[in-house]
Enzyme design. Structure first.
Site: not given
Ligand code: ADP
Length: 301
Positions: A30, A34, A258-259, A261
């Site tokens: 969640g 996370n 969860a990138a 999170d």
């Molecule tokens: P949210 O889901 O909160 O919008 P993001 O998708 O923007 O978050 O991702 C948050 C962070 O994760 C980014 O600022 C980056 O540092 C990292 N990130 C996300 N996607 C990738 C990717 N494909 N490759 C490398 N880093 C990534």
């Protein structure tokens, strides 16, 4: 050294990840949970990390409590409700190979949070250093409960806590966009730190650049803004500076769940440990780049 007390309020669900025909692996995830896990992993020495939620009194909920213990996440603000249980979701691959999420969360225990909190002034008498919540935390509450939750956040803020908000906009959890915007406005006005994804603001406010998001949030009084933009990295506005922090390039993206999170967890951990915003965002980008190379929200320790 007294530990900093950090409370993260939200919902943890049971995850059924399809492993092929009729076979599922059970997990727990969640957005706020996370973030709590990744935060706790990097600052359990310095911080007392507490997950604020409601769970059931059943074996599936008990397993979450055991996991929280192993992650050193406290349950001082966690209530058990015998007449409810955790929400759940299933991850299934559709015929095109795209992941489909199917939810059963309408009746989840976490939605009863304010019934268990009761009078916010009683809880707020217990001082904390930071309160973190997301747009999903707000979306699962009734309008009355949301108002009470904001009252609690305001009391904690007046007692010196830093309020941190990630909008994590999920249109299907809201009756309409106006209701979400009104709730987010209140959240931003209470927040010292905001961690929006640019996609959230594109959908809700028609803002297309980090600069537009920063201007808007500074207008709401947010002192520290971190705008996340997936592989394009993050843009920070803090102490009058605008700082770009690139994403860490990875050779193969496996699962971006969860990138954001994990980024939030590592960022807040670094800030709580006294690191500057740029270093915090660099550490956060590093962790997020590890997380996107693994399947699932929570990567094994
Ligand atoms: P949210 O889901 O909160 O919008 P993001 O998708 O923007 O978050 O991702 C948050 C962070 O994760 C980014 O600022 C980056 O540092 C990292 N990130 C996300 N996607 C990738 C990717 N494909 N490759 C490398 N880093 C990534």
């Amino acid at each position: 050294m007294t530990k900093k007390r950090v409370v993260l309020a939200g919902e943890c669900m049971v995850e059924f990840a399809s492993q092929g025909e009729d076979s599922y692996r059970l997990g727990y995830a969640g957005d706020v949970y996370n973030t709590a896990v990744y935060l706790s992993r990097s600052c359990a020495q310095e911080c007392d990390v507490q997950f604020m939620t409601v769970v059931g009194k059943d074996a599936v909920s008990a397993k979450l409590l055991a996991l929280m213990e192993s992650e050193k996440i406290g349950c001082e603000f966690l209530w058990k409700d015998a007449s409810a249980t955790l929400g759940a979701y299933c991850i299934q691959l559709d015929p095109q190979g795209e992941r489909q999420f199917i939810y059963w969360r309408g009746q989840s225990a976490a939605r009863r949070l304010l019934q268990h909190i009761g009078d916010p002034t009683v809880l707020a008498a217990n001082p904390i250093d930071m309160l973190y919540f997301s747009g999903i935390t707000l979306a699962i509450l009734t309008p009355e409960d949301r108002a009470q939750f904001f009252a609690l956040a305001a009391l904690w803020r007046n007692a010196g806590a830093r309020i941190v908000f990630d909008p994590n906009y999920r249109p299907r959890l809201w009756p309409d966009a106006d209701t979400a915007r009104a709730a987010f406005q209140q959240a931003y006005e209470l927040s010292e730190i905001a961690l929006p994804g640019i996609d959230d603001h594109r959908m809700l406010y028609n803002q297309d650049s980090a600069r537009e998001v920063i201007d808007f949030l500074q207008g709401c009084g947010v002192a520290e803004v971190v705008v996340k933009d997936g592989p394009n990295g993050a843009t920070l506005a803090v102490d009058g500076d605008i700082i770009q922090v690139p994403a860490v390039a990875v050779s193969q993206v496996v699962d971006t769940t969860a990138a954001g999170d994990s980024f939030n967890g590592a960022y807040l951990s670094a800030r709580l440990r006294g690191l500057d915003a740029r270093t915090a965002a660099e550490q956060a980008a590093k962790l997020a780049s590890d997380v996107v190379q693994h399947r699932g929200a929570i990567v094994a320790m």
